[in-house]
Structures are given as structure tokens and as C-alpha cells.
Scaffold this motif. Structure first.
Motif, PDB file in Angstrom:
ATOM      1  N   VAL A  70       0.727  -1.188  -0.069  1.00 43.60           N
ATOM      2  CA  VAL A  70       0.004  -0.015   0.075  1.00 43.60           C
ATOM      3  C   VAL A  70       0.928   1.273  -0.063  1.00 43.60           C
ATOM      4  N   PRO A  71       0.715   2.061  -1.036  1.00 45.38           N
ATOM      5  CA  PRO A  71       1.694   3.503  -0.956  1.00 45.38           C
ATOM      6  C   PRO A  71       1.208   4.363   0.341  1.00 45.38           C
ATOM      7  N   ARG A  72       2.212   5.080   0.579  1.00 42.90           N
ATOM      8  CA  ARG A  72       2.177   5.940   2.003  1.00 42.90           C
ATOM      9  C   ARG A  72       1.198   6.902   1.613  1.00 42.90           C
ATOM     10  N   ALA A  73       0.924   7.269   0.464  1.00 40.06           N
ATOM     11  CA  ALA A  73      -0.219   8.316   0.171  1.00 40.06           C
ATOM     12  C   ALA A  73      -1.748   7.843   0.704  1.00 40.06           C
ATOM     13  N   VAL A  74      -1.842   6.573   0.510  1.00 36.61           N
ATOM     14  CA  VAL A  74      -3.137   5.871   0.989  1.00 36.61           C
ATOM     15  C   VAL A  74      -3.192   5.917   2.360  1.00 36.61           C
ATOM     16  N   THR A  75      -2.202   5.667   3.238  1.00 38.56           N
ATOM     17  CA  THR A  75      -2.540   5.844   4.578  1.00 38.56           C
ATOM     18  C   THR A  75      -2.675   7.232   5.087  1.00 38.56           C
ATOM     19  N   ARG A  76      -2.045   8.187   4.418  1.00 44.58           N
ATOM     20  CA  ARG A  76      -2.451   9.537   4.862  1.00 44.58           C
ATOM     21  C   ARG A  76      -3.865  10.194   4.384  1.00 44.58           C
ATOM     22  N   ALA A  77      -4.204   9.507   3.273  1.00 42.30           N
ATOM     23  CA  ALA A  77      -5.601   9.659   2.755  1.00 42.30           C
ATOM     24  C   ALA A  77      -6.565   9.016   3.744  1.00 42.30           C
ATOM     25  N   ALA A  78      -6.298   7.682   4.134  1.00 42.84           N
ATOM     26  CA  ALA A  78      -7.153   7.109   4.971  1.00 42.84           C
ATOM     27  C   ALA A  78      -7.234   7.820   6.535  1.00 42.84           C
ATOM     28  N   CYS A  79      -6.431   8.463   6.818  1.00 44.61           N
ATOM     29  CA  CYS A  79      -6.296   9.078   8.043  1.00 44.61           C
ATOM     30  C   CYS A  79      -7.306  10.315   7.994  1.00 44.61           C
ATOM     31  N   ALA A  80      -7.030  11.056   6.774  1.00 47.96           N
ATOM     32  CA  ALA A  80      -7.667  12.231   6.570  1.00 47.96           C
ATOM     33  C   ALA A  80      -9.191  11.951   6.253  1.00 47.96           C
ATOM     34  N   GLU A  81      -9.443  10.737   5.729  1.00 51.38           N
ATOM     35  CA  GLU A  81     -10.719  10.464   5.567  1.00 51.38           C
ATOM     36  C   GLU A  81     -11.635  10.131   6.975  1.00 51.38           C
ATOM     37  N   GLN A  82     -10.856   9.843   7.950  1.00 47.49           N
ATOM     38  CA  GLN A  82     -11.447   9.264   9.127  1.00 47.49           C
ATOM     39  C   GLN A  82     -11.095  10.282  10.270  1.00 47.49           C
ATOM     40  N   GLY A  83     -10.693  11.575   9.899  1.00 46.49           N
ATOM     41  CA  GLY A  83     -10.421  12.554  10.694  1.00 46.49           C
ATOM     42  C   GLY A  83      -9.546  12.218  11.932  1.00 46.49           C
ATOM     43  N   ILE A  84      -8.597  11.533  11.420  1.00 50.08           N
ATOM     44  CA  ILE A  84      -7.502  10.873  12.575  1.00 50.08           C
ATOM     45  C   ILE A  84      -6.528  12.071  12.461  1.00 50.08           C
ATOM     46  N   SER A  85      -5.947  12.666  13.463  1.00 53.53           N
ATOM     47  CA  SER A  85      -4.930  13.508  13.674  1.00 53.53           C
ATOM     48  C   SER A  85      -3.533  13.024  13.757  1.00 53.53           C
ATOM     49  N   VAL A  86      -2.533  13.146  12.911  1.00 56.66           N
ATOM     50  CA  VAL A  86      -1.300  12.304  12.706  1.00 56.66           C
ATOM     51  C   VAL A  86      -0.198  13.179  13.347  1.00 56.66           C
ATOM     52  N   TRP A  87       0.737  12.550  13.796  1.00 54.83           N
ATOM     53  CA  TRP A  87       2.166  13.340  14.373  1.00 54.83           C
ATOM     54  C   TRP A  87       3.143  13.157  13.189  1.00 54.83           C
ATOM     55  N   GLU A  88       3.534  14.540  12.958  1.00 48.96           N
ATOM     56  CA  GLU A  88       4.703  14.363  12.111  1.00 48.96           C
ATOM     57  C   GLU A  88       6.278  14.563  12.874  1.00 48.96           C
ATOM     58  N   ASP A  89       6.854  13.173  12.457  1.00 47.00           N
ATOM     59  CA  ASP A  89       8.053  13.030  13.476  1.00 47.00           C
ATOM     60  C   ASP A  89       9.362  13.964  12.390  1.00 47.00           C
ATOM     61  N   PRO A  90       9.633  15.052  13.449  1.00 47.57           N
ATOM     62  CA  PRO A  90      10.810  15.758  12.855  1.00 47.57           C
ATOM     63  C   PRO A  90      11.941  14.770  12.303  1.00 47.57           C
ATOM     64  N   HIS A  91      11.929  13.870  12.735  1.00 40.98           N
ATOM     65  CA  HIS A  91      13.309  13.091  12.199  1.00 40.98           C
ATOM     66  C   HIS A  91      12.873  12.571  10.797  1.00 40.98           C
ATOM     67  N   ASN A  92      11.698  12.740  10.343  1.00 35.80           N
ATOM     68  CA  ASN A  92      11.175  12.107   9.116  1.00 35.80           C
ATOM     69  C   ASN A  92      11.499  13.324   7.855  1.00 35.80           C
ATOM     70  N   VAL A  93      11.987  14.542   8.310  1.00 33.71           N
ATOM     71  CA  VAL A  93      12.391  15.647   7.323  1.00 33.71           C
ATOM     72  C   VAL A  93      13.839  15.983   7.716  1.00 33.71           C
ATOM     73  N   ASP A  94      14.441  15.087   8.584  1.00 29.33           N
ATOM     74  CA  ASP A  94      15.869  15.538   8.806  1.00 29.33           C
ATOM     75  C   ASP A  94      16.909  15.137   7.935  1.00 29.33           C
ATOM     76  N   PRO A  95      17.314  15.859   7.027  1.00 26.15           N
ATOM     77  CA  PRO A  95      18.529  15.415   5.948  1.00 26.15           C
ATOM     78  C   PRO A  95      19.599  14.828   6.641  1.00 26.15           C
ATOM     79  N   SER A  96      19.994  14.776   7.786  1.00 23.19           N
ATOM     80  CA  SER A  96      21.003  14.064   8.437  1.00 23.19           C
ATOM     81  C   SER A  96      20.760  12.421   8.309  1.00 23.19           C
ATOM     82  N   PHE A  97      19.533  12.119   7.993  1.00 22.85           N
ATOM     83  CA  PHE A  97      19.304  10.503   8.164  1.00 22.85           C
ATOM     84  C   PHE A  97      19.186  10.235   6.510  1.00 22.85           C
ATOM     85  N   THR A  98      20.111   9.060   6.060  1.00 31.16           N
ATOM     86  CA  THR A  98      20.094   8.681   4.968  1.00 31.16           C
ATOM     87  C   THR A  98      18.858   8.311   4.192  1.00 31.16           C
ATOM     88  N   ARG A  99      17.788   7.488   4.884  1.00 28.59           N
ATOM     89  CA  ARG A  99      16.579   7.438   4.557  1.00 28.59           C
ATOM     90  C   ARG A  99      15.891   8.551   4.112  1.00 28.59           C
TER      91      ARG A  99
END
Length: 303
Positions: free
Chosen positions: A154-183
């Protein structure tokens, strides 16, 4: 009914029908992937649990974990927060992963992880870039007991859309936008560039490649198991194809308790069979050494 929630529900149902676990726990971070999974499991599996691991690496992490645990409780899951202490071995990402998996390992049943198709593509690219060999490029398995990954297709875009569809508030991990991490750089820079150059579909193509390679690896592993009885006798394995012989050696060494074998370690052990010139032993992780003596390989603690 079509839509992101339905797509996730179908993927989770397929996994549960295939594995039929005795108990189900969802690993939750508070991000879209794990919350979309948790919301689905809460509806499909009465009595299922959720564990929120608090790595204690960021200010306010305890509050984030408690909020995610409350969301899981609202989904109908029996939830708890598990604080962990992250060590230093394996770098920041590896150490956090080791601590997380240790805290999540269940007494029974399976632990469902929110890995998606995009995570699989990133894993394949990391393995390819590091020259880690076919096992790494084969990516993650949908089920590798006790870990289950029902959203791996399942693409990541689908999980985000599913949360939006259900009104689920999600946490955005700062590490997920930290360019010091290779991934993170793979996710933000490399994959978008590949998608542009190759005109789309790269993540799905990488996931298909991983699945095909995993089938090949499984076939070779099955053949290698026939030599489990006495693979340390050099004459028994010297004429095997290289790919098969190295799998035989890996299985033997792991059975002897050698941890974390890299491709480099395995090639040097294989040279004791295929390029024998009277060389000394090969040092391996965990304090082991492999030597060749009297036509046999012997693994023993390093003196």
C-alpha cells in the motif's frame, strides 16, 4: 466501497486470513502509517492491542506517545506506552530500531508494523547503494514471524488519505524530514528524482524487484538446507555453485552462533574453500574465528 480506508482494510484482511494469528498487536508511532493500520485493526480484531514505543530522543516524546496511545484506545485497542533507552551501537537509526523491536517482541501472536510500499522501495535502494547483497535488496517480508507488514503493498499516500478520511490527527516526526538521516534523503531527493526521470512507478517497480529476488533467495535457501548436516567438510561443498555454497556457509555459521554476518565476512570464509592457499583464519563478529584444518572448516571462539 472504494477508497483509501477500504484499500487498507482489504490489505489487513488478506494478511489476517493468511496468517491467522493467535493474538494481534499493532506497533504505533503516532504517524499516518501506523495510525491508519491501528484504526483498521481496532475494527477488525476485537481484543487486539497497541504498543507505542517512546524512544525518549526528542523533547515532548512522552506526550506524543500518550496521545497516540489514547487514539488507539479510541479505536478499541488495548493500548500501552513502552519507554525504551536507545543505545549507541549501529548508529542512531539502527540503535533506535533495535530498542524498538526488543520492546515490541510479543509473548505470543504477531506484531503488525506500518511499513508501506514506499518503505519497501527505500529499503531496496539502501541495500542496492550499500552493496549489501541479494538478501538486503530483497527487502522486507510481509510476514517474518513475529513481525507482520500487511500494508507493504500500500503506498504511503493511501495511509495519509485514510487518516484524513477518518478525521485522524497524525504526528509528523521531525526526524522524517531531517536530512542527516540517509533514508530521509532517499525519500525526499532520490526517489522523487527517479520518479521524474523514469516517468513514474519507481516505488512499485522496486517492490516488484524485491519480491522476485526474495523468491529466488527462498529457492536457494531451500536447496542449501540439504547440506545442513555437515557443511563444514570442504569436499562436500567445494563444487557447489557460489551462490549456493555461500548460503550453506551462512546457515552453518549462524547455527554456530555467529551474529551479523556481512557479505564481506561471508566472502572471506568462502575463500577458505574456493581459494585455499594455506591462509590463516577469518575473524567474525561475536568473537569467533573460522579456520580450515584437515579438509574441514572449524569455527571457535577467538583466543
Amino acid at each position: 466501497m472504494n477508497g483509501p480506508v477500504a484499500e487498507i482494510r482489504s490489505a489487513v484482511r488478506r494478511f489476517l486470513d493468511s496468517v491467522q494469528p493467535s493474538a494481534v498487536t499493532v506497533a504505533v508511532s503516532g504517524g499516518a502509517d501506523s495510525l491508519a493500520l491501528a484504526a483498521c485493526v481496532g475494527r477488525l480484531v476485537p481484543g487486539a492491542s497497541a504498543v507505542v514505543v517512546d524512544h525518549q530522543l526528542q523533547p515532548g516524546s512522552a506526550d506524543v506517545a500518550l496521545r497516540a496511545a489514547q487514539q488507539c484506545a479510541d479505536f478499541g485497542l488495548v493500548s500501552r506506552v513502552e519507554p525504551v533507552v536507545v543505545g549507541a551501537v549501529g548508529g542512531p537509526e539502527g540503535a533506535a530500531r533495535a530498542a524498538r523491536y526488543a520492546a515490541l517482541r510479543p509473548a505470543a501472536g504477531v506484531v503488525l508494523l506500518g511499513h508501506t510500499l514506499d518503505d519497501q522501495a527505500e529499503t531496496v535502494l539502501l541495500g542496492l547503494g550499500r552493496g549489501s547483497g541479494p538478501r538486503s535488496i530483497a527487502g522486507m517480508r510481509v510476514f517474518d514471524a513475529p513481525w507482520g507488514r500487511p500494508l507493504l503493498g500500500v503506498p504511503r499516500a493511501v495511509t495519509r488519505a485514510a487518516c484524513a478520511e477518518q478525521g485522524i490527527s497524525v504526528w509528523e516526526d521531525p526526524h522524517n524530514v531531517d536530512p542527516s538521516f540517509t533514508r530521509v534523503r532517499l525519500r525526499a531527493e532520490v526517489l522523487p528524482l527517479l520518479e521524474s526521470v523514469l516517468q513514474g512507478g519507481v516505488a512499485a517497480s522496486l517492490a516488484r524487484t524485491a519480491a522476485q529476488l526474495r523468491e529466488d533467495c527462498d529457492a536457494l535457501d531451500s536447496l542449501a538446507s540439504a547440506f545442513a548436516g555437515d557443511c563444514c567438510a570442504v569436499d562436500d561443498i567445494s563444487e557447489l555453485p557460489v551462490a549456493l555454497r555461500r548460503r550453506v556457509l551462512r546457515t552453518w555459521l549462524q547455527g554456530e552462533g555467529v551474529p551479523e554476518l556481512s557479505d564481506s565476512h561471508l566472502r572471506r570464509v568462502d575463500a577458505l574453500v574456493s581459494e585455499w592457499r594455506g591462509q590463516g583464519g577469518v575473524w567474525l563478529p561475536g568473537g569467533f574465528v573460522v579456520r580450515r584444518a584437515h579438509g574441514r572448516l572449524v569455527v571457535e571462539p577467538r583466543s
